[in-house]
Design a protein around this motif. Structure first.
Motif, PDB file in Angstrom:
ATOM      1  N   ILE A   1      -7.837  -3.823   6.411  1.00 61.40           N
ATOM      2  CA  ILE A   1      -9.124  -4.497   6.202  1.00 61.40           C
ATOM      3  C   ILE A   1      -9.117  -5.260   4.882  1.00 61.40           C
ATOM      4  CG2 ILE A   1     -11.576  -4.082   5.742  1.00 61.40           C
ATOM      5  CD1 ILE A   1     -11.417  -1.778   7.810  1.00 61.40           C
ATOM      6  N   ASP A   2      -8.550  -4.656   3.840  1.00 64.83           N
ATOM      7  CA  ASP A   2      -8.465  -5.340   2.548  1.00 64.83           C
ATOM      8  C   ASP A   2      -7.649  -6.632   2.674  1.00 64.83           C
ATOM      9  OD1 ASP A   2      -9.913  -3.275   1.459  1.00 64.83           O
ATOM     10  OD2 ASP A   2      -8.174  -2.263   0.569  1.00 64.83           O
TER      11      ASP A   2
ATOM     12  N   GLN B   1     -13.235   9.241  11.287  1.00 62.81           N
ATOM     13  CA  GLN B   1     -13.988  10.101  10.382  1.00 62.81           C
ATOM     14  C   GLN B   1     -14.775  11.153  11.184  1.00 62.81           C
ATOM     15  OE1 GLN B   1     -16.120   7.024   8.289  1.00 62.81           O
ATOM     16  NE2 GLN B   1     -14.749   7.101   6.516  1.00 62.81           N
TER      17      GLN B   1
ATOM     18  N   GLN C   1     -10.898  -2.339  13.248  1.00 59.92           N
ATOM     19  CA  GLN C   1     -10.377  -1.223  12.466  1.00 59.92           C
ATOM     20  C   GLN C   1     -11.470  -0.497  11.698  1.00 59.92           C
ATOM     21  OE1 GLN C   1      -6.591  -1.476  10.653  1.00 59.92           O
ATOM     22  NE2 GLN C   1      -5.760  -2.906  12.149  1.00 59.92           N
ATOM     23  N   GLN C   2     -12.536  -1.213  11.330  1.00 64.51           N
ATOM     24  CA  GLN C   2     -13.673  -0.518  10.716  1.00 64.51           C
ATOM     25  C   GLN C   2     -14.308   0.414  11.734  1.00 64.51           C
ATOM     26  OE1 GLN C   2     -14.746  -0.620   7.301  1.00 64.51           O
ATOM     27  NE2 GLN C   2     -15.599   1.235   8.222  1.00 64.51           N
TER      28      GLN C   2
ATOM     29  N   ILE D   1     -12.108   3.403  11.988  1.00 66.88           N
ATOM     30  CA  ILE D   1     -12.267   4.280  10.825  1.00 66.88           C
ATOM     31  C   ILE D   1     -13.468   5.206  11.026  1.00 66.88           C
ATOM     32  CG2 ILE D   1     -13.003   4.334   8.402  1.00 66.88           C
ATOM     33  CD1 ILE D   1     -11.193   1.910   7.905  1.00 66.88           C
ATOM     34  N   THR D   2     -14.573   4.637  11.474  1.00 62.67           N
ATOM     35  CA  THR D   2     -15.778   5.453  11.743  1.00 62.67           C
ATOM     36  C   THR D   2     -15.491   6.501  12.801  1.00 62.67           C
ATOM     37  OG1 THR D   2     -17.211   3.575  11.177  1.00 62.67           O
ATOM     38  CG2 THR D   2     -18.184   5.349  12.492  1.00 62.67           C
TER      39      THR D   2
ATOM     40  N   ILE E   1      -6.733   6.433   8.529  1.00 63.18           N
ATOM     41  CA  ILE E   1      -7.936   5.877   7.902  1.00 63.18           C
ATOM     42  C   ILE E   1      -7.547   5.047   6.684  1.00 63.18           C
ATOM     43  CG2 ILE E   1      -9.977   6.480   6.524  1.00 63.18           C
ATOM     44  CD1 ILE E   1     -10.417   8.837   8.497  1.00 63.18           C
ATOM     45  N   ARG E   2      -6.686   5.606   5.840  1.00 56.70           N
ATOM     46  CA  ARG E   2      -6.227   4.870   4.660  1.00 56.70           C
ATOM     47  C   ARG E   2      -5.453   3.621   5.060  1.00 56.70           C
ATOM     48  NH1 ARG E   2      -2.931   9.532   2.537  1.00 56.70           N
ATOM     49  NH2 ARG E   2      -1.863   7.910   1.346  1.00 56.70           N
TER      50      ARG E   2
ATOM     51  N   HIS F   1       0.797  -1.221   0.000  1.00 57.05           N
ATOM     52  CA  HIS F   1       0.000   0.000   0.000  1.00 57.05           C
ATOM     53  C   HIS F   1       0.828   1.270   0.000  1.00 57.05           C
ATOM     54  CE1 HIS F   1      -3.157  -2.834   0.859  1.00 57.05           C
ATOM     55  NE2 HIS F   1      -2.530  -3.200   1.934  1.00 57.05           N
TER      56      HIS F   1
ATOM     57  N   HIS G   1      -5.758   1.861   7.847  1.00 60.20           N
ATOM     58  CA  HIS G   1      -6.709   0.866   8.360  1.00 60.20           C
ATOM     59  C   HIS G   1      -7.451   0.180   7.219  1.00 60.20           C
ATOM     60  CE1 HIS G   1      -5.875   1.742  12.422  1.00 60.20           C
ATOM     61  NE2 HIS G   1      -7.105   1.754  12.925  1.00 60.20           N
ATOM     62  N   GLN G   2      -7.814   0.953   6.191  1.00 60.20           N
ATOM     63  CA  GLN G   2      -8.532   0.353   5.067  1.00 60.20           C
ATOM     64  C   GLN G   2      -7.654  -0.683   4.380  1.00 60.20           C
ATOM     65  OE1 GLN G   2     -11.925   0.916   4.219  1.00 60.20           O
ATOM     66  NE2 GLN G   2     -11.341  -1.036   3.255  1.00 60.20           N
TER      67      GLN G   2
END
Length: 202
Positions: free
Chosen positions: A162-163, A196, A188-189, A192-193, A155-156, A123, A158-159
């Motif tokens: 998750i991927d 945000q 991690q989701q 992220i919330t 946030i990026r 990433h 963590h995404q």
């Protein structure tokens, strides 16, 4: 004399029967542990079973987590926002033990964690998943600017985790690794919330 012979014969038969019974019992006893071992082996198999996807998951997630720890460590002294500081602390508390767990898995699986620090693998340009310029900007930022950069980058990041975890759920075979993957997705989701909601408007 005949009676004596009959008694002797009866005793011999009785003794033989007891010996045979003892052998039969002993043979059964010896078979029981073998059956128990076999059953235990089968029940333990899901935990020990793994495939290339499990190895890739651990090898990839270890440096990814290390990147999150590097970013979280920057919060101290650069922000006074207690919510951001608390988030960074929770990230460190959650991900450091997971790194240790996955490192142990790789050792148990006979798969060294080589290549986990290779730049450009996950990433981005380094194990944080961010470019060198972004990390330098984060190191130099203070207060509200730090919060904005930190939250956006995390946030990026963590995404990305998750991927990777979703790939493990689809392709992995190890029950423990898949359980960890699901836990990473859930936690991690949620973060992220949370992040945000902490991002400044605009």
């Amino acid at each position: 004399m005949t009676r004596k012979n009959l008694v002797g014969t009866a005793l011999a038969v009785l003794t033989t029967g007891l010996v045979l019974a003892g052998c039969g019992s002993g043979g059964h006893d010896r078979g029981a542990p073998s059956g128990t071992t076999s059953a235990a082996g089968v029940s333990a198999a899901p935990s020990g079973e793994h495939n290339d996807a499990d190895i890739a998951f651990a090898r990839g997630m270890i440096p990814h987590h290390q990147g999150a720890l590097e970013m979280a460590a920057l919060a101290q002294g650069r922000t006074s926002d207690t919510k951001v500081l608390d988030l960074a602390s929770r990230i460190e508390e959650a991900q450091d033990p997971e790194i240790k767990t996955m490192t142990e898995w790789l050792r148990d699986w006979g798969a060294e964690a080589h290549g986990t620090d290779t730049p450009g693998t996950h990433h981005g340009s380094d194990k944080t998943g961010m470019g060198a310029a972004e990390m330098e900007a984060l190191e130099q930022a203070k207060d509200a600017e730090f919060d904005r950069l930190f939250l956006g980058m995390m946030i990026r990041h963590h995404q990305g985790a998750i991927d990777m975890a979703n790939t493990e759920l689809r392709q992995g075979a190890n029950a423990d690794a898949k359980q960890l993957a699901q836990r990473i997705i859930d936690s991690q989701q949620a973060e992220i919330t949370e992040m945000q909601g902490l991002l400044p408007a605009g």
